[in-house]
Design a protein around this motif. Structure first.
Motif, PDB file in Angstrom:
ATOM      1  N   LEU A  15      25.826 -36.580 -12.526  1.00 23.21           N
ATOM      2  CA  LEU A  15      27.613 -37.244 -13.396  1.00 23.21           C
ATOM      3  C   LEU A  15      28.007 -36.204 -12.170  1.00 23.21           C
ATOM      4  CD1 LEU A  15      28.089 -36.420 -16.895  1.00 23.21           C
ATOM      5  CD2 LEU A  15      26.822 -38.521 -15.229  1.00 23.21           C
ATOM      6  N   SER A  16      29.025 -36.363 -11.520  1.00 24.06           N
ATOM      7  CA  SER A  16      29.963 -36.016 -10.752  1.00 24.06           C
ATOM      8  C   SER A  16      31.024 -34.964 -11.264  1.00 24.06           C
ATOM      9  CB  SER A  16      31.172 -37.037  -9.858  1.00 24.06           C
ATOM     10  OG  SER A  16      31.747 -37.777 -11.310  1.00 24.06           O
ATOM     11  N   ILE A  17      30.115 -34.100 -11.511  1.00 23.40           N
ATOM     12  CA  ILE A  17      31.249 -32.529 -12.374  1.00 23.40           C
ATOM     13  C   ILE A  17      30.382 -31.385 -11.061  1.00 23.40           C
ATOM     14  CG2 ILE A  17      30.822 -31.304 -13.196  1.00 23.40           C
ATOM     15  CD1 ILE A  17      29.913 -33.264 -15.623  1.00 23.40           C
ATOM     16  N   LYS A  18      31.413 -31.362 -10.213  1.00 26.07           N
ATOM     17  CA  LYS A  18      31.685 -30.343  -9.408  1.00 26.07           C
ATOM     18  C   LYS A  18      31.523 -28.545  -9.961  1.00 26.07           C
ATOM     19  CE  LYS A  18      32.419 -33.295  -5.548  1.00 26.07           C
ATOM     20  NZ  LYS A  18      32.641 -34.992  -6.256  1.00 26.07           N
ATOM     21  N   HIS A  19      32.531 -29.017 -10.728  1.00 24.19           N
ATOM     22  CA  HIS A  19      32.722 -27.157 -11.259  1.00 24.19           C
ATOM     23  C   HIS A  19      31.987 -26.461 -12.702  1.00 24.19           C
ATOM     24  CE1 HIS A  19      35.900 -27.378  -7.912  1.00 24.19           C
ATOM     25  NE2 HIS A  19      35.897 -28.407  -8.785  1.00 24.19           N
ATOM     26  N   GLY A  20      30.954 -27.519 -13.274  1.00 24.54           N
ATOM     27  CA  GLY A  20      30.890 -27.246 -14.383  1.00 24.54           C
ATOM     28  C   GLY A  20      29.632 -25.850 -14.313  1.00 24.54           C
ATOM     29  N   PHE A  21      28.659 -25.358 -15.004  1.00 24.32           N
ATOM     30  CA  PHE A  21      27.764 -24.191 -14.823  1.00 24.32           C
ATOM     31  C   PHE A  21      27.720 -23.890 -13.764  1.00 24.32           C
ATOM     32  CE2 PHE A  21      24.090 -21.802 -16.437  1.00 24.32           C
ATOM     33  CZ  PHE A  21      24.583 -20.469 -16.103  1.00 24.32           C
ATOM     34  N   LEU A  22      26.345 -24.814 -13.127  1.00 23.89           N
ATOM     35  CA  LEU A  22      25.406 -24.854 -12.565  1.00 23.89           C
ATOM     36  C   LEU A  22      26.390 -25.020 -11.119  1.00 23.89           C
ATOM     37  CD1 LEU A  22      22.649 -26.997 -12.975  1.00 23.89           C
ATOM     38  CD2 LEU A  22      23.002 -24.820 -12.978  1.00 23.89           C
ATOM     39  N   GLY A  23      27.289 -25.221 -10.832  1.00 23.72           N
ATOM     40  CA  GLY A  23      28.684 -25.848  -9.911  1.00 23.72           C
ATOM     41  C   GLY A  23      29.209 -23.810  -9.302  1.00 23.72           C
ATOM     42  N   LEU A  24      29.145 -23.572 -10.989  1.00 20.13           N
ATOM     43  CA  LEU A  24      30.128 -22.592 -10.590  1.00 20.13           C
ATOM     44  C   LEU A  24      28.923 -21.630 -10.184  1.00 20.13           C
ATOM     45  CD1 LEU A  24      32.626 -22.982 -14.104  1.00 20.13           C
ATOM     46  CD2 LEU A  24      33.296 -22.704 -11.440  1.00 20.13           C
ATOM     47  N   VAL A  25      27.751 -21.256 -10.743  1.00 14.61           N
ATOM     48  CA  VAL A  25      26.816 -20.659 -10.411  1.00 14.61           C
ATOM     49  C   VAL A  25      26.896 -20.649  -8.842  1.00 14.61           C
ATOM     50  CG1 VAL A  25      24.851 -19.203 -10.168  1.00 14.61           C
ATOM     51  CG2 VAL A  25      26.220 -20.129 -12.630  1.00 14.61           C
ATOM     52  N   ALA A  26      26.752 -21.639  -8.255  1.00 18.09           N
ATOM     53  CA  ALA A  26      26.037 -22.122  -7.012  1.00 18.09           C
ATOM     54  C   ALA A  26      27.898 -21.790  -6.198  1.00 18.09           C
ATOM     55  CB  ALA A  26      26.104 -23.351  -6.351  1.00 18.09           C
ATOM     56  N   SER A  27      28.431 -21.752  -6.799  1.00 21.16           N
ATOM     57  CA  SER A  27      29.875 -21.318  -6.148  1.00 21.16           C
ATOM     58  C   SER A  27      30.384 -19.402  -5.519  1.00 21.16           C
ATOM     59  CB  SER A  27      31.195 -21.674  -6.509  1.00 21.16           C
ATOM     60  OG  SER A  27      31.319 -21.145  -7.551  1.00 21.16           O
ATOM     61  N   GLY A  28      29.248 -18.538  -6.121  1.00 18.29           N
ATOM     62  CA  GLY A  28      28.928 -17.280  -6.172  1.00 18.29           C
ATOM     63  C   GLY A  28      29.091 -16.909  -7.995  1.00 18.29           C
ATOM     64  N   SER A  29      29.360 -17.557  -8.659  1.00 17.95           N
ATOM     65  CA  SER A  29      30.168 -16.632  -9.811  1.00 17.95           C
ATOM     66  C   SER A  29      28.721 -15.918 -10.672  1.00 17.95           C
ATOM     67  CB  SER A  29      30.800 -17.494 -11.377  1.00 17.95           C
ATOM     68  OG  SER A  29      31.950 -18.030 -10.589  1.00 17.95           O
ATOM     69  N   ASP A  30      28.988 -14.806 -10.942  1.00 20.09           N
ATOM     70  CA  ASP A  30      27.564 -14.453 -12.155  1.00 20.09           C
ATOM     71  C   ASP A  30      27.110 -15.671 -13.097  1.00 20.09           C
ATOM     72  OD1 ASP A  30      25.574 -12.278 -12.474  1.00 20.09           O
ATOM     73  OD2 ASP A  30      26.991 -12.522 -14.387  1.00 20.09           O
ATOM     74  N   ALA A  31      25.968 -16.057 -13.117  1.00 20.71           N
ATOM     75  CA  ALA A  31      24.526 -16.756 -13.937  1.00 20.71           C
ATOM     76  C   ALA A  31      25.931 -15.801 -15.455  1.00 20.71           C
ATOM     77  CB  ALA A  31      23.843 -17.181 -14.297  1.00 20.71           C
ATOM     78  N   GLY A  32      25.295 -15.262 -16.652  1.00 24.82           N
ATOM     79  CA  GLY A  32      25.773 -14.304 -17.725  1.00 24.82           C
ATOM     80  C   GLY A  32      27.620 -14.372 -17.368  1.00 24.82           C
ATOM     81  N   PHE A  33      28.622 -14.195 -16.756  1.00 23.60           N
ATOM     82  CA  PHE A  33      30.214 -14.493 -16.940  1.00 23.60           C
ATOM     83  C   PHE A  33      30.307 -16.187 -16.853  1.00 23.60           C
ATOM     84  CE2 PHE A  33      33.800 -15.456 -14.380  1.00 23.60           C
ATOM     85  CZ  PHE A  33      35.016 -15.184 -15.275  1.00 23.60           C
ATOM     86  N   VAL A  34      29.490 -16.919 -15.969  1.00 24.11           N
ATOM     87  CA  VAL A  34      29.832 -17.911 -16.734  1.00 24.11           C
ATOM     88  C   VAL A  34      29.721 -18.652 -17.791  1.00 24.11           C
ATOM     89  CG1 VAL A  34      29.578 -20.593 -15.204  1.00 24.11           C
ATOM     90  CG2 VAL A  34      30.131 -19.328 -14.304  1.00 24.11           C
ATOM     91  N   MET A  35      28.424 -18.082 -17.935  1.00 25.36           N
ATOM     92  CA  MET A  35      27.302 -18.660 -19.780  1.00 25.36           C
ATOM     93  C   MET A  35      28.384 -18.188 -20.705  1.00 25.36           C
ATOM     94  SD  MET A  35      24.578 -18.190 -21.252  1.00 25.36           S
ATOM     95  CE  MET A  35      23.558 -19.271 -20.003  1.00 25.36           C
TER      96      MET A  35
END
Length: 165
Positions: A50-70
């Motif tokens: 889908l055209s979702i750029k700021h979901g969980f994976l998008g936020l992790v890809a942009s540098g956020s820690d997975a645990g924090f985003v989760m």
């Protein structure tokens, strides 16, 4: 970003998902075994289709820690979660429910995505022009089959880029 889904030992209750960003930095998260495609791999299906750029994976890809985003995106009372992150989580939950049920029911899927978005105080994702069964459910089943074939102590790699539809 590269996702490396690692199947751990047969008696382990979780597997692991490593995220390797374009700059080489990494983060990881545990993937609880739940009898169907792991939740974070459902995110892969949803966010890559889908055209979702700021979901969980998008936020992790942009540098956020997975645990924090989760923690942030899974908290339905968190008003600071961006619209797309909340919508992605709602769609993932609705799709996961369909996977657990073993068949796709469009009405139930749409109701699930809508109510999960509403519970987060956000508008539902707009599926206009998208066939959720073909774009999401069928792809999730294909990925589940692929994941099921990964032996214990082995891994599966996936490339992630947002917004393919």
């Amino acid at each position: 970003m590269k996702l490396i889904a690692e199947k751990l030992g047969k008696s382990d209750k979780c597997d692991r998902l490593r995220f390797v960003r374009a700059d080489g930095s990494e983060t990881q998260t545990a993937m609880p075994r739940q009898g169907t495609l792991p939740h974070d791999l459902v995110h892969y299906v949803v966010e890559s289709a889908l055209s979702i750029k700021h979901g969980f994976l998008g936020l992790v890809a942009s540098g956020s820690d997975a645990g924090f985003v989760m923690q942030a995106v899974h908290d339905p009372t968190n008003p600071t979660v961006e619209l797309e992150a909340a919508q992605a989580e709602a769609v993932v939950e609705a799709l996961q429910t369909q996977l657990w049920g073993g068949f796709f029911d469009l009405g139930a899927f749409m109701d699930g995505a809508s109510s999960a978005s509403a519970a987060r105080g956000k508008t539902a994702f707009d599926f206009a022009g998208i066939d959720p069964q073909a774009v999401l459910y069928d792809r999730a089943l294909a990925l589940l089959e692929r994941w099921s074939q990964v032996p214990y102590h082995q891994s599966m790699e996936l490339g992630f880029a947002t917004g393919k539809v």
